[in-house]
Design an enzyme around this catalytic site. Structure first.
Site, short mmCIF file in Angstrom:
data_model
loop_
_atom_site.label_atom_id
_atom_site.label_comp_id
_atom_site.label_asym_id
_atom_site.label_seq_id
_atom_site.Cartn_x
_atom_site.Cartn_y
_atom_site.Cartn_z
N ASP A 9 0.88 -1.17 0.00
CA ASP A 9 0.00 0.00 0.00
C ASP A 9 0.92 1.23 0.00
OD1 ASP A 9 0.95 0.18 2.58
OD2 ASP A 9 -1.01 0.34 3.54
N CYS A 65 3.52 -3.05 3.94
CA CYS A 65 2.67 -1.91 4.32
C CYS A 65 3.43 -1.13 5.40
CB CYS A 65 1.27 -2.37 4.77
SG CYS A 65 1.20 -3.42 6.23
N THR A 67 3.29 -1.31 8.70
CA THR A 67 3.78 -2.20 9.76
C THR A 67 4.06 -3.62 9.29
OG1 THR A 67 1.51 -2.85 10.29
CG2 THR A 67 2.43 -0.96 11.52
N HIS A 98 10.04 -24.12 9.04
CA HIS A 98 8.99 -24.82 9.80
C HIS A 98 7.58 -24.56 9.28
CE1 HIS A 98 11.49 -25.58 13.72
NE2 HIS A 98 12.12 -25.97 12.62
N HIS A 133 6.91 -31.02 10.07
CA HIS A 133 6.34 -29.68 9.85
C HIS A 133 5.25 -29.71 8.79
CE1 HIS A 133 9.31 -28.21 12.55
NE2 HIS A 133 10.29 -28.71 11.80
C1 RB5 Z 1 -1.53 2.85 6.45
O1 RB5 Z 1 -1.53 4.05 7.12
C2 RB5 Z 1 -1.26 1.71 7.41
O2 RB5 Z 1 -2.34 1.52 8.25
C3 RB5 Z 1 -0.95 0.44 6.64
O3 RB5 Z 1 0.14 0.66 5.81
C4 RB5 Z 1 -0.58 -0.76 7.48
O4 RB5 Z 1 0.43 -0.46 8.39
C5 RB5 Z 1 -1.68 -1.50 8.10
O5 RB5 Z 1 -1.48 -2.49 8.81
#
Ligand code: RB5
Length: 140
Positions: A9, A65, A67, A98, A133
């Site tokens: 994203d 993304c 996180t 695994h 596994h």
């Molecule tokens: C976008 O702001 C953020 O929420 C997305 O990139 C991601 O981290 C969601 O888990």
């Protein structure tokens, strides 16, 4: 040639592009499933694009993304996908050995590019151990 598909994203767009360049230099074929700018967009759309393709069993995927967590939650809703959010190389190695991880999830706002490249290398180059596994994966 080994093919990798990748998507992000807006929150993972810059790290994704760096990973594409990095993997390309290693001679691997990388296909970018979007997004194509830092304009705000919805990560579940891109997670599903990559996860649907990976679930067919021919390619592995990388999702980025902010996180790495939203992408992993969304991708793991698709049957046959084992998406692993990794912030260290030990996890990247173990999730291949695994869990036979078929999608690597990274967070641009968490993991710097140097460590991200190492994680990608380890994840791409570690084989699944199979055996006990595989039985556990079959139980999922
Ligand atoms: C976008 O702001 C953020 O929420 C997305 O990139 C991601 O981290 C969601 O888990």
């Amino acid at each position: 040639m080994k093919k990798i598909i990748i998507a992000s994203d807006h929150g993972g767009y810059n790290l994704k592009n760096k990973i594409i360049n990095y993997i390309n230099k290693k001679g691997l074929d990388v296909e970018d499933y979007g997004c194509y700018s830092t304009e705000s967009c919805d990560y579940p759309i891109y997670a599903k694009l990559v996860a649907d393709e990976v679930s067919k069993g021919k390619v592995k995927g990388i999702l980025v993304c902010g996180t790495g967590i939203g992408m992993s939650i969304a991708a793991n809703r698709i049957n046959g996908v084992r998406a692993s959010h990794c912030t260290d190389t030990f996890s990247a190695r173990m999730t291949r050995m695994h869990n036979d991880s078929n999608i690597l999830c990274l967070g641009e706002r968490i993991t710097g590019e140097g460590l991200a490249f190492d994680i990608v290398d380890v994840w791409l180059n570690t084989e699944f151990e199979g055996g006990r596994h595989q039985k556990r994966i079959d139980m999922i």
